[in-house]
Design an enzyme around this catalytic site. Sequence first.
Site, PDB file in Angstrom:
ATOM      1  N   CYS A  59      -4.825  -7.380  -3.728  1.00  0.00           N
ATOM      2  CA  CYS A  59      -5.359  -7.120  -2.395  1.00  0.00           C
ATOM      3  C   CYS A  59      -6.365  -8.223  -2.075  1.00  0.00           C
ATOM      4  CB  CYS A  59      -6.029  -5.742  -2.378  1.00  0.00           C
ATOM      5  SG  CYS A  59      -6.657  -5.197  -0.762  1.00  0.00           S
ATOM      6  N   HIS A  60      -6.735  -8.364  -0.784  1.00  0.00           N
ATOM      7  CA  HIS A  60      -7.677  -9.416  -0.399  1.00  0.00           C
ATOM      8  C   HIS A  60      -8.999  -8.861   0.120  1.00  0.00           C
ATOM      9  CE1 HIS A  60      -4.696  -9.030   3.094  1.00  0.00           C
ATOM     10  NE2 HIS A  60      -5.730  -8.270   3.382  1.00  0.00           N
ATOM     11  N   TYR A  63     -12.141   7.047   4.071  1.00  0.00           N
ATOM     12  CA  TYR A  63     -12.137   7.447   2.669  1.00  0.00           C
ATOM     13  C   TYR A  63     -13.299   8.376   2.331  1.00  0.00           C
ATOM     14  CZ  TYR A  63      -9.329   3.176   2.575  1.00  0.00           C
ATOM     15  OH  TYR A  63      -8.392   2.211   2.839  1.00  0.00           O
ATOM     16  N   HIS A  85      -9.757  -0.734  -2.169  1.00  0.00           N
ATOM     17  CA  HIS A  85     -10.348  -0.332  -0.886  1.00  0.00           C
ATOM     18  C   HIS A  85     -11.640   0.456  -1.046  1.00  0.00           C
ATOM     19  CE1 HIS A  85      -6.301  -0.855   1.494  1.00  0.00           C
ATOM     20  NE2 HIS A  85      -6.812  -1.993   1.037  1.00  0.00           N
ATOM     21  N   ASN A 128       0.832  -1.200   0.000  1.00  0.00           N
ATOM     22  CA  ASN A 128       0.000   0.000   0.000  1.00  0.00           C
ATOM     23  C   ASN A 128       0.869   1.253   0.000  1.00  0.00           C
ATOM     24  OD1 ASN A 128      -2.695  -1.035   0.044  1.00  0.00           O
ATOM     25  ND2 ASN A 128      -2.309  -1.777   2.108  1.00  0.00           N
TER      26      ASN A 128
END
Length: 488
Positions: free
Chosen positions: A170-171, A258, A201, A149
């Site tokens: 990413c997971h 975010y 994300h 990241n």
Amino acid sequence: MSFKIAIIGAGSVGFTKKLFTDILCVPEFRDVEFALTDLSEHNLGMIKTILDKIVEFNKLPTKVTATTDRRIALEGARYVISCVRVGGLEAYADDIRIPLKYGIDQCVGDTICAGGILYGQRNIPVILDFCKDIRELAEPGVKFLNYANPMAMNTWAAIEYGKVDTVGLCHGVQHGAEQIAEVLGAKSHSELDYVCSGINHQTWFIDLRLNGRKIGKDELIAAFEAHPVFSRQEKLRIDVLKRFGVYSTESNGHLSEYLPWYRKRPDEITRWIDMSDWIHGETGGYLRHSTETRNWFETEFPQFLDSAARPIDPSKRSNEHASHILEALETNRTYRGHFNVKNNGVITNLPQDAIIESPGFVDRFGINMASDITLPEACAATCISSINVQRMSVHAAISGDIDLLKLAVLHDPLVGAVSTPEEVWQMVDEMVVAQANWLPQYAHAIPAAKERLSKSRIQTREWAGAARRNVRSIEELRAEKAALKQAV
């Protein structure tokens, strides 16, 4: 099959072990070479000892090497995996601490927001160094798999400026899907089919089907609200689901930072988060978790080493994408996953230059993305706000333009909801000065930033945040683990 996999930042011990055992679950990969590299000789020594024990116990021909010389590790590599954290926990602590002085309360701070943007400034010059070495030393056609990241910024820089074939992994999508399968009462994850798309994300489950039956908004809301755990831990995500009509992949804590709405007032933060685990919104939660994990590993290393003496079990292969991508590319066994790549028409209502995360298929011809996906308007609007910040942040990191960096931070949704322009300008000066050791592109700007800070009259405060927990000692962690074991 015999080829070389280089892992940069291999001192991320637990994650490197997971990647290693996942890859060795593929029978054809027994003869590969793993070349580990890290700045920390100490961490390299620990992980190599663990991996060597796995190889020895399983009687494998696999070769494991370790070096602090990155160029040696990259020479002849067919695949390069990055899981670096530039600046380590020291710089990460400043990503959380300094914005708190200006009222910006982050849970993770590794994607956007003030911490994520500065994290990108530290990472991108290093990513470009990696790419230069990869172009010079690796096998022709090498693929760069980035796990580090801020995912979108790092991948953007590697593709646009590093000129290396790169995919970001990413997971978050997998974890979100596991939650949805659970609340809908699926007997196995294979019963759930979905299209999930957006940016890292901030990906969105825009189509959900359980055993072929389409799942609508109201059914999903009711399922989450009825769940005894998720109804408490994911309050913010459920609220976004109600308003946007689709579920976000990202955890309650991640998603909260975010957006400009849920963490801007200290007295509102505790309404939306849950303190049962860091990932649900705790102030600086991932910093605390990472610190405790590192301390625990250092102290309990003999226990970790003992656990390496076990058979590799393919049934316990994780859902991390890397091993499945390598298997598909090398054996032509098709794999479907969600990948971070340049948009180029994949998502119709996001900018073409953005790094998006969306479904794709992998076989011997490469990664092939499903195209012509259109996000719901609210999801696209939220993603575009972040993309604009990411774009400015990447350009600032490349150019060393501190004014552009300040504009990137100013346009961040949560920062803009909390701080004035004057506060943002001072905060960025303070962060750049504090992290100067990892920001070579801003060396020319540091003296002027120090001068401005010496004359500043903007008031700040020492604030732990709205929902902070102290780092637990090894003794506390042992006691908690023993209590959990006894309860089970």
